[in-house]
Design a protein around this motif. Structure first.
Motif, mmCIF file in Angstrom:
data_model
loop_
_atom_site.group_PDB
_atom_site.id
_atom_site.type_symbol
_atom_site.label_atom_id
_atom_site.label_comp_id
_atom_site.label_asym_id
_atom_site.label_seq_id
_atom_site.Cartn_x
_atom_site.Cartn_y
_atom_site.Cartn_z
ATOM 1 N N ARG A 28 -8.051 18.052 -34.411
ATOM 2 C CA ARG A 28 -8.010 17.611 -33.012
ATOM 3 C C ARG A 28 -8.851 16.344 -32.820
ATOM 4 O O ARG A 28 -8.426 15.405 -32.141
ATOM 5 N N GLN A 29 -10.041 16.313 -33.430
ATOM 6 C CA GLN A 29 -10.893 15.134 -33.298
ATOM 7 C C GLN A 29 -10.267 13.928 -33.976
ATOM 8 O O GLN A 29 -10.294 12.815 -33.441
ATOM 9 N N ASP A 41 -7.049 22.915 -36.000
ATOM 10 C CA ASP A 41 -8.483 23.152 -35.880
ATOM 11 C C ASP A 41 -9.185 21.970 -35.218
ATOM 12 O O ASP A 41 -8.578 20.945 -34.900
ATOM 13 N N GLU A 42 -10.497 22.109 -35.016
ATOM 14 C CA GLU A 42 -11.252 21.081 -34.300
ATOM 15 C C GLU A 42 -11.313 19.774 -35.073
ATOM 16 O O GLU A 42 -11.325 18.687 -34.476
ATOM 17 N N ARG A 43 -11.358 19.842 -36.411
ATOM 18 C CA ARG A 43 -11.373 18.611 -37.206
ATOM 19 C C ARG A 43 -10.106 17.805 -36.980
ATOM 20 O O ARG A 43 -10.158 16.586 -36.766
#
Length: 218
Positions: free
Chosen positions: A156-157, A152-154
């Motif tokens: 990935r960041q 998810d984006e979390r």
């Protein structure tokens, strides 16, 4: 991909494995990346034994799945290089599905240390294959089962931030100071790092300075 983003050259690529080391302990990462130190323990030997079955580049077709082992990967966008233990490719109605699978000797962790390494592999594969990868997986040797991970984006960041931190560490050539914690007992470099000795030395200096203030202090 943002066409204005910097693209790294081959000699600027950093190893994906360093991300997992940094997430576990920045000092461990520095000792490995800068001092080229390494020492095995039971955990690292167990990991090496597990990887023996997948450490040779190969591919095979199993039903609708093409299984590739020991695949070399890279990303010029993020400046990464490394190797995937296993990549599974399946044809779908929308093209193909790519699933990176990382083998670990232990068992699932509560932290995202392992997941950062897996996500970095996915970032490389997305760049190389011009695709989007929503999931990866781990095979944990101790429990003998596969665990799926949503990229998810979390995550990935968090991975992108770790890449930047590792690059800054490597470029600065500065090894973070030792800080002893319970996780040090599982580190294969504990005898080389000597975190307890480093902590004791700092306490000694603090006490010395407390009772022997510098003559420069007015």
């Amino acid at each position: 991909m943002d066409s204005s983003a910097r693209m790294y050259s081959d000699d600027e690529l950093i190893s994906i494995n360093l991300l997992q080391h940094y997430a576990f302990c920045p000092r461990q990462c520095g000792l490995i990346a800068i001092e080229n130190l390494w020492q095995d323990n039971a955990l690292t030997v167990g990991g090496a034994l597990l990887h023996e079955t997948i450490d040779r580049p190969d591919s095979e077709q199993i039903g609708d799945c093409k299984r590739i082992t020991a695949l070399r990967i890279h990303s010029y966008r993020y400046g990464l290089t490394g190797k995937c233990d296993v990549v599974e490719l399946r044809h779908t109605a929308h093209g193909f599905q790519c699933l990176p699978v990382e083998f670990k000797a232990g068992q699932p962790k509560h932290s995202d240390i392992d997941c950062i390494q897996l996500c970095a592999q996915a970032l490389c594969l997305e760049e190389m294959l011009a695709c989007r990868i929503e999931h990866g997986a781990f095979f944990y040797g101790k429990v003998r089962r596969r665990v799926a991970v949503h990229l998810d984006e979390r995550l990935r960041q968090r991975t992108i931030e770790t890449i930047a931190a590792v690059r800054q560490l490597v470029e600065s050539m500065t090894i973070p100071p030792a800080e002893f914690s319970p996780k040090c007992n599982n580190c294969s470099l504990i005898s080389l790092c000597q975190p307890k000795a480093s902590n004791a030395a700092r306490v000694h200096r603090y006490i010395h300075d407390l009772f022997n203030p510098s003559d420069d202090i007015q």
